[in-house]
Design an enzyme around this catalytic site. Structure first.
Site, PDB file in Angstrom:
ATOM      1  CE1 TYR A  13      -4.387  -1.327   0.210  1.00 44.78           C
ATOM      2  CE2 TYR A  13      -3.291  -2.967   1.194  1.00 44.78           C
ATOM      3  CZ  TYR A  13      -4.228  -3.008   0.654  1.00 44.78           C
ATOM      4  OH  TYR A  13      -4.647  -4.130   0.176  1.00 44.78           O
ATOM      5  N   GLY A  22       2.994   3.786  -1.915  1.00 47.01           N
ATOM      6  CA  GLY A  22       3.196   4.630  -3.183  1.00 47.01           C
ATOM      7  C   GLY A  22       2.252   4.089  -3.931  1.00 47.01           C
ATOM      8  N   GLY A  61      -1.282   3.138  -5.699  1.00 42.87           N
ATOM      9  CA  GLY A  61      -2.856   1.817  -5.940  1.00 42.87           C
ATOM     10  C   GLY A  61      -2.248   1.146  -3.686  1.00 42.87           C
ATOM     11  CG  HIS A 110      -2.157   7.979   3.645  1.00 45.11           C
ATOM     12  ND1 HIS A 110      -2.019   8.193   2.599  1.00 45.11           N
ATOM     13  CD2 HIS A 110      -2.590   9.563   4.135  1.00 45.11           C
ATOM     14  CE1 HIS A 110      -2.015   9.351   1.751  1.00 45.11           C
ATOM     15  NE2 HIS A 110      -1.983  10.164   2.956  1.00 45.11           N
ATOM     16  CG  ASP A 111      -3.219   3.692   0.400  1.00 47.39           C
ATOM     17  OD1 ASP A 111      -3.062   5.390   0.487  1.00 47.39           O
ATOM     18  OD2 ASP A 111      -3.199   2.959  -0.005  1.00 47.39           O
TER      19      ASP A 111
END
Length: 50
Positions: free
Chosen positions: A27, A29, A31, A47-48
């Site tokens: 996770y 970076g 995508g 965070h994503d």
């Protein structure tokens, strides 16, 4: 938001967020998929999701 996250890592850890974590785990970076590999990867996952 990814660039802001990289800047935060630069300031807190004193190292380039992109070069150290841009391709880390599932996770960190661009995508992301699968199960987070460790605590650092889980942080990127959380965070994503925000």
């Amino acid at each position: 938001h990814l660039l802001q996250f990289g800047d935060l890592i630069d300031k807190i850890a004193g190292r380039s967020g992109f070069w150290y974590y841009g391709f880390y785990g599932c996770y960190c970076g661009l995508g992301g998929r699968g199960r987070p590999q460790d605590a650092t990867d889980r942080c990127c996952f959380v965070h994503d999701c925000c």
